[in-house]
Design a protein around this motif. Structure first.
Motif, short mmCIF file in Angstrom:
data_model
loop_
_atom_site.label_atom_id
_atom_site.label_comp_id
_atom_site.label_asym_id
_atom_site.label_seq_id
_atom_site.Cartn_x
_atom_site.Cartn_y
_atom_site.Cartn_z
N THR A 446 -34.52 144.71 81.80
CA THR A 446 -34.69 143.48 83.20
C THR A 446 -36.21 143.14 82.42
N PHE A 447 -36.99 143.42 81.69
CA PHE A 447 -37.11 142.86 80.40
C PHE A 447 -37.08 141.58 79.33
N ALA A 448 -35.58 141.64 79.50
CA ALA A 448 -35.10 140.39 78.32
C ALA A 448 -34.42 139.16 79.86
N LYS A 449 -34.17 140.46 81.03
CA LYS A 449 -34.23 138.96 82.33
C LYS A 449 -35.51 138.06 82.20
N ASN A 450 -36.39 139.01 82.18
CA ASN A 450 -38.02 138.74 82.71
C ASN A 450 -38.07 137.56 81.52
N ALA A 451 -37.31 138.04 80.35
CA ALA A 451 -38.08 137.03 79.20
C ALA A 451 -37.18 135.97 79.63
N GLU A 452 -36.51 135.75 79.62
CA GLU A 452 -35.08 134.14 79.87
C GLU A 452 -36.02 133.46 81.22
N TYR A 453 -36.41 134.53 82.27
CA TYR A 453 -36.64 133.62 83.54
C TYR A 453 -38.17 132.90 83.86
N GLN A 454 -39.07 133.55 82.78
CA GLN A 454 -40.35 133.40 82.30
C GLN A 454 -40.17 131.91 81.42
N GLU A 651 -45.53 123.79 75.03
CA GLU A 651 -45.13 124.86 74.73
C GLU A 651 -45.85 126.08 74.09
N ASP A 652 -46.52 124.92 72.48
CA ASP A 652 -46.73 125.94 72.01
C ASP A 652 -48.23 126.56 72.02
N ASN A 653 -48.98 125.49 72.67
CA ASN A 653 -50.07 125.99 74.07
C ASN A 653 -49.46 127.36 75.13
N MET A 654 -48.51 127.37 75.06
CA MET A 654 -48.00 129.55 75.71
C MET A 654 -47.91 129.77 74.46
N GLN A 655 -48.19 129.96 73.22
CA GLN A 655 -47.35 130.36 72.29
C GLN A 655 -47.58 132.29 72.55
N GLU A 656 -48.72 132.61 72.99
CA GLU A 656 -49.75 134.19 73.35
C GLU A 656 -48.23 134.53 74.86
N ASN A 661 -43.99 138.89 75.42
CA ASN A 661 -42.76 138.51 76.00
C ASN A 661 -42.11 139.27 75.34
N GLY A 662 -42.14 138.54 74.08
CA GLY A 662 -40.70 138.83 72.66
C GLY A 662 -41.44 140.51 72.29
N SER A 663 -42.63 140.73 71.86
CA SER A 663 -42.83 142.31 71.67
C SER A 663 -42.39 143.14 72.53
N ILE A 664 -42.39 142.66 73.80
CA ILE A 664 -42.15 143.64 75.24
C ILE A 664 -40.42 144.11 75.24
N LEU A 665 -40.41 142.73 75.17
CA LEU A 665 -38.47 142.94 75.04
C LEU A 665 -38.17 143.41 73.76
N LYS A 666 -39.03 144.00 73.23
CA LYS A 666 -38.09 144.07 71.66
C LYS A 666 -38.56 145.89 71.33
N VAL A 667 -39.44 146.43 71.94
CA VAL A 667 -40.26 147.60 72.29
C VAL A 667 -38.88 148.31 73.41
N ASN A 668 -38.70 147.51 74.65
CA ASN A 668 -38.09 148.36 75.41
C ASN A 668 -36.86 148.50 74.94
N VAL A 669 -36.11 147.18 74.46
CA VAL A 669 -34.75 146.93 73.87
C VAL A 669 -34.89 148.18 72.99
N ASP A 743 -45.78 144.32 86.84
CA ASP A 743 -47.17 143.59 87.59
C ASP A 743 -48.59 144.17 87.05
N SER A 744 -48.17 144.77 85.90
CA SER A 744 -49.50 145.97 85.26
C SER A 744 -49.60 144.69 84.32
N ILE A 745 -48.41 143.53 84.18
CA ILE A 745 -48.93 142.96 82.63
C ILE A 745 -49.06 140.49 83.11
#
Length: 791
Positions: A446-454, A651-656, A661-669, A743-745
């Motif tokens: 889910t979080f992998a798909k969400n990262a791509e979606y966002q 795109e760099d303005n949206m780095q956070e 997203n990347g950190s959450i993805l890595k943790v969940n994977v 939803d909490s994020i």
């Protein structure tokens, strides 16, 4: 007695060394994640706690009505900080803070710096660890204090005291100060990021502001109140300032003030508007480690319990003989718990070794986090390790020990199997393991798909073709003229506010309906430059700039029209501050002004004057952005300015957003992989031990004519049922946990369709099938003569 326990323990651990190593590894991984979660929690718990007066300091915030609700703001009237100490009993000290990002000059070299202008009492309220000089020197307006890092950046290894530094304001004017102190950098778990500390009066002078102007707001105001009993009366007294404040700022009417303890400021900073301080840990960074640790620890404990019960099945005669020769149940329990304790101690050593690697890796995932594995900083850490060791050993080993020690010696020595009930327990534990694994897989996918979606979400404008450059109004015209010589630049325009970077809110009204809307002051071709999508009417144009400004023309987004209930909004009028009539000339599609973090709000765009421009927005094709950015940087160097080039892509303005997203993805994977591997190991253990118990059964069935496929089916049937049940429960758990977590994020995230659930089930089914097939197929094809000769 102890020596005997020790000898029997190591003899049995060595006899079952494969299963012992598996249990040590599984528990070691789980315990290392618990250690990561501990240091993560301590980082959050200690936020702002380095200050000696921690429990006496409060931040003042204010509230104002916004569409039927109260919105909290961190910025408050600057004059409030002066008046409180004079007027309100109980307020011992006050400190105003004004934050600016300013260029700092040393000779011809220019450096970016976070400058905090504050009242001298700041150094008495908050703990500054002074390296050189004295903090009290801040009382003189000509002095400044530097952080250790800033002193090193500006002066290298030279002694900094007495050196001159020049700070440049946003009008490109230079002001020179003397360095009279150097302090140790504030830690990452602090509300403050300070390179230079200067007297608040310097800010008033540099920005030509008045100390008594209630219209002027400051980044933050802190007070020190030693007597907590005075807090209610102080809060009540703050209401006395509302009339004078609201008279000065009728466009920003405050309902009330509030006192936020320093203990809550880090968390509060994430929810208040105009915060100006650095927030505590992101909820995702706070929640992820304990969830991951609990999941993996449960799986490892279930693995351990299952393996223990199964391996004990080969020790039934030992148990029967020990009881026959006078051994009591408590001795057997002690023996088995001692074995468990030894495994847990070894697993703890493995966990600490793994944590020394995982702690810095996890720390690197989150901006402004620095945690390290240390045994000396927290005395409670040793208590935590002991409790973790005790609870893990108890949870993993107590049931197998009590259950196995309860066997009747008569039944055991007669050859009756006492493990029928344990088979059900093992199946239950294995089901729970795979349920957690499927849940983790669903969340990971889910979080992998969400990262791509966002990453690919249409934000309502062309974010992949835009460069934003902060600029002073007096430089705008000359710089824009210079850069337009580059044929790769399609267009460029100025703006006072920029999508994704800053806007402000104002109340607008039609008849009796009022809305708080985001306002962006922009240049005449800003909308075309950034690529907003027109739905109705027209956009601003260069040729009509003067007329649109005179007519108070505005462009609104679709949410603005929807909230007022308009089907044809072009030509409608709204009122600003009950005095200024605004005319709607166009409607654009909704755009994500705050990315995916917050819900799209009603917004309006209006023409800004050139002396209001804070940004230059440049449009180019995506493939040309790096070359254009380099060109813009080179042209900036040709300007006669002290301002530092701050150009960056949208795109760099949206780095956070990307980083989180990347950190959450890595943790969940990571959690999904570890959970699945541990569950598969548990499955392999159970299958191996089950086959050992059913070897003669398989041989007898083959003699009686059963085919290999039939035997494979019989041996794997129990495990397939476990897998089906776990898949159903795990998919449901993963679905709801993923939704709750996202939803909490974010306010905008991907949906969870059948494809995600099916993918998770397929992964676990394929992995389990491979694990089962090798072992079971080998057992089914075994010569029945060898099987019946087993014992």
């Amino acid at each position: 007695m102890f020596r005997n326990y020790l000898l029997v323990t190591f003899r049995n651990l060595w006899k079952n060394k494969v299963f012992t190593l598996i249990n040590i590894a599984g528990l070691g991984i789980a315990l290392s994640l618990c250690i990561v979660a501990f240091f993560n929690h301590m980082f959050s718990y200690e936020f702002d706690r380095t200050h000696e007066n921690f429990d006496e300091i409060y931040r003042i915030t204010c509230f104002r009505d916004m569409e039927g609700r109260e919105q909290e703001y961190g910025a408050v009237p600057a004059t409030l900080g002066l008046q409180m100490k004079k007027d309100i009993p109980g307020v011992q000290k006050t400190a105003r803070l004004q934050r600016t990002r300013s260029p700092v000059k040393i000779g011809d070299n220019i450096f970016p710096a976070m400058v905090i202008y504050t009242d001298p009492e700041f150094t008495e309220m908050f703990t500054l660890k002074v390296i050189h000089g004295v903090s009290a020197s801040l009382a003189e307006t000509g002095n400044v204090l530097l952080s250790g890092t800033m002193a090193k950046t500006l002066f290298g290894n030279e002694y900094p005291l007495g050196k001159a530094v020049t700070i440049v304001n946003d009008r490109n004017k230079e002001f020179t100060f003397t360095v009279t102190g150097v302090f140790k950098d504030f830690p990452d778990n602090s509300s403050f990021r300070i390179d230079i500390l200067a007297h608040y009066n310097n800010f008033l002078q540099m920005w030509e502001m008045s100390d008594s102007d209630w219209k002027a707001f400051t980044t933050a105001v802190f007070i020190q109140v030693p007597e907590k009993s005075m807090l209610p009366s102080i809060t009540a007294s703050l209401r006395n300032y509302l009339p004078v404040q609201n008279k000065a700022r009728e466009d920003f009417r405050i309902n009330r003030f509030s006192l936020i303890p320093l203990d809550d400021v880090g968390e509060n900073t994430r929810i208040v508007w105009s915060s100006g301080l650095f927030p505590g840990l992101h909820p995702a960074a706070l929640i992820a480690p304990p969830i991951m640790a609990i999941f993996i620890l449960l799986i490892a404990c279930f693995n351990f319990a299952n393996t223990s019960i199964a391996t004990f099945s080969r020790r039934t005669k030992e148990i029967g003989l020990r009881k026959t020769f006078g051994g009591v149940r408590s001795q057997l329990v002690t023996q088995f718990m001692f074995e468990t304790l030894i495994i847990c101690i070894l697993a703890m050593l493995v966990g600490i070794a793994l944590a020394s690697f995982l702690v810095p890796v996890y720390s690197s995932l989150w901006a402004y986090m620095s945690i390290e594995l240390t045994f000396s900083k927290y005395a409670f850490f040793w208590i935590f390790l002991f409790m973790l060791l005790f609870l893990t050993g108890f949870f993993a080993g107590v049931y197998p020990a009590i259950y196995v020690s309860s066997f009747s010696p008569v039944q055991v020595l007669k050859g009756s199997s006492p493990f029928r009930v344990s088979g059900k327990l093992s199946a239950l534990l294995l089901t729970l393991q795979f349920t957690i694994s499927v849940t983790a897989l669903v969340m990971g996918i889910t979080f992998a798909k969400n990262a791509e979606y966002q990453k690919t979400l249409d934000l309502g404008y062309d974010r992949d073709k835009v460069i934003m450059i902060p600029i002073a109004p007096d430089l705008y015209e000359s710089y824009r003229n210079e850069i337009m010589s580059d044929p790769k630049i399609i267009s460029a325009d100025g703006a006072g506010n920029h999508i994704g970077w800053g806007s402000y809110r104002r109340p607008v009204k039609e008849d009796q309906k009022q809305l708080e809307v985001d306002v962006l002051d922009i240049g005449p071709t800003y909308a075309q430059t950034i690529g907003l999508r027109l739905k109705a009417g027209r956009l601003f144009e260069k040729e009509r700039e003067s007329a649109d400004r005179s007519n108070n023309s505005i462009i609104i987004n679709q949410k603005f029209a929807d909230n007022f209930g308009w089907n044809e909004p072009v030509g409608k009028r709204v009122t600003l501050y009950d005095t200024t009539t605004l005319n709607i000339i166009g409607v654009v599609e909704d755009f994500y002004n705050s990315g995916v973090w917050e819900e799209i709000e009603p917004a309006m765009l209006r023409i800004a004057r050139k002396d209001q421009y804070n940004y230059l927005i440049v449009r180019a094709e995506n493939k040309d952005l790096p070359a254009v950015l380099e060109f813009l940087s080179q042209k900036w160097k040709e300007l006669s300015t002290n301002l530092i080039f701050g150009g960056r892509t949208q795109e760099d303005n949206m780095q956070e957003e990307k980083d989180i997203n990347g950190s959450i993805l890595k943790v969940n994977v990571f959690m999904a992989i570890i959970a699945t591997l541990l569950s598969l190991i548990g499955m392999f253990n159970m299958v191996s031990l089950d086959i050992i118990r059913r070897t003669k059964e398989a041989g007898i069935r083959k003699i009686q004519g059963a085919s290999v496929p039939v035997i494979i089916y019989l041996l794997s049937k129990k495990f397939l049922i476990i897998l089906i049940i776990a898949s159903v429960i795990g998919c449901a758990g993963g679905y709801y946990m993923s939704l709750m977590f996202m939803d909490s994020i974010w306010d905008y995230f991907t949906g969870i369709g059948p494809g995600i659930l099916i993918s998770a089930v397929l992964i676990i089914v394929i992995a389990t099938s491979v694990t089962l097939s090798v072992k079971i197929t080998f057992a089914a094809m075994k010569n029945p003569v060898d099987s019946l000769r087993y014992e």
